[in-house]
Design a protein around this motif. Structure first.
Motif, PDB file in Angstrom:
ATOM      1  N   SER A 111      40.617  44.293  47.179  1.00  0.00           N
ATOM      2  CA  SER A 111      41.447  45.369  47.715  1.00  0.00           C
ATOM      3  C   SER A 111      41.242  46.651  46.923  1.00  0.00           C
ATOM      4  O   SER A 111      40.829  46.629  45.752  1.00  0.00           O
ATOM      5  CB  SER A 111      42.921  44.948  47.651  1.00  0.00           C
TER       6      SER A 111
ATOM      7  N   TYR B 102      48.938  43.079  51.285  1.00  0.00           N
ATOM      8  CA  TYR B 102      47.947  42.835  52.338  1.00  0.00           C
ATOM      9  C   TYR B 102      47.644  41.357  52.408  1.00  0.00           C
ATOM     10  O   TYR B 102      47.595  40.661  51.390  1.00  0.00           O
ATOM     11  CB  TYR B 102      46.654  43.614  52.062  1.00  0.00           C
TER      12      TYR B 102
ATOM     13  N   LYS C 129      43.548  41.152  55.529  1.00  0.00           N
ATOM     14  CA  LYS C 129      43.174  42.537  55.843  1.00  0.00           C
ATOM     15  C   LYS C 129      44.254  43.309  56.593  1.00  0.00           C
ATOM     16  O   LYS C 129      44.022  44.453  56.983  1.00  0.00           O
ATOM     17  CB  LYS C 129      41.849  42.586  56.623  1.00  0.00           C
TER      18      LYS C 129
ATOM     19  N   ARG D  88      43.658  49.151  51.297  1.00  0.00           N
ATOM     20  CA  ARG D  88      42.982  48.333  52.290  1.00  0.00           C
ATOM     21  C   ARG D  88      42.481  47.054  51.622  1.00  0.00           C
ATOM     22  O   ARG D  88      42.345  46.994  50.393  1.00  0.00           O
ATOM     23  CB  ARG D  88      41.819  49.083  52.936  1.00  0.00           C
ATOM     24  N   GLN D  89      42.224  46.064  52.463  1.00  0.00           N
ATOM     25  CA  GLN D  89      41.711  44.792  51.970  1.00  0.00           C
ATOM     26  C   GLN D  89      40.417  44.500  52.702  1.00  0.00           C
ATOM     27  O   GLN D  89      40.315  44.706  53.915  1.00  0.00           O
ATOM     28  CB  GLN D  89      42.721  43.655  52.188  1.00  0.00           C
TER      29      GLN D  89
END
Lengths: 115, 114
Positions: free
Chosen positions: B74, B49, B52, B67-68
């Motif tokens: 993260s 990532y 995001k 996800r970031q």
């Protein structure tokens, strides 16, 4: 399929001598190659890298050689020291056709430097 | 400066459960990558990532997601855990995404699935 191969699972070398760790890859998309060292209970630590436009990169006792035609790289440690005893991973990175990135590690070579 | 931090350090789950692993990158690094390392193998790339957005994905099933956050930390989520998910999960941060980046690894989270 294993795109990055380290065919020697282990290597023992006498202190002060040269350690040579080898790595072969199969995918021509790889453009950047790295070596990492890993001690038990720690994450891998970056050692040295080389891009595909070079055939040699040197940093102190560590030298990485890249032979693109043979799809082969090697890490030379001279002189070897007992503190170099660890697992060494080679890794390759490249950009895929869709513009994303891929990072592939080899299975590692355990180096033991004997005092 | 603090290095890459991961939490928890160890985790035991049972088959079918869900797990969330967390990673904080080095200050100033905007890219985070996740790897799975099973015993005797090298790290296997799961995700990268940057800002995001997903910039890279390895060959892992959809049970794996990540996800970031705006602060560049993260999370890695794994659903419907299988015995084969038992591994060391490594997080690595770098200044940017792309090929020519040195990645700095955290100490990992050891996940055991019973």
């Amino acid at each position: 399929d294993q795109q990055v191969k380290q065919n020697s699972p282990s290597l023992s070398v006498q202190e002060g001598r040269i350690s040579i760790l080898n790595c072969d890859y199969t995918n021509s998309m790889f453009d950047y190659f790295l070596w990492y060292k890993k001690y038990p209970a720690e994450g891998p630590t970056f050692l040295i890298s080389i891009s595909s436009i070079k055939d040699k990169n040197e940093d102190g006792r560590f030298t990485v050689f890249l032979n693109k035609s043979a799809k082969h790289l090697s890490l030379h440690i001279v002189p070897s020291q007992p503190g170099d005893s660890a697992v060494y991973f080679c890794a390759a990175s490249g950009e895929t056709a869709s513009g994303t990135y891929k990072y592939i590690f080899g299975t590692g070579t355990r180096l033991k430097v004997l005092a | 400066d603090a290095g890459v931090t991961q939490s928890p350090t160890h985790l035991i789950k049972t088959r079918g459960q869900h797990v969330t692993l967390r990673c904080s990158p080095i200050s100033g690094h905007k890219s985070v990558s996740w790897y799975q390392q099973v015993l005797g193998q090298g790290p296997q790339f799961i995700f990268q990532y940057y800002e995001k957005e997903e910039r890279g994905r390895g060959n892992f099933p959809d049970r794996f997601s990540a996800r970031q956050f705006p602060n560049y930390s993260s999370e890695l989520n794994v659903n419907a855990l299988l015995l084969g998910d038992s591994a060391l999960y490594l997080c690595a941060s770098s200044e940017t995404s792309g090929l020519y980046n040195e990645q700095f690894f955290g100490p990992g989270t050891r996940l055991t699935v019973l």
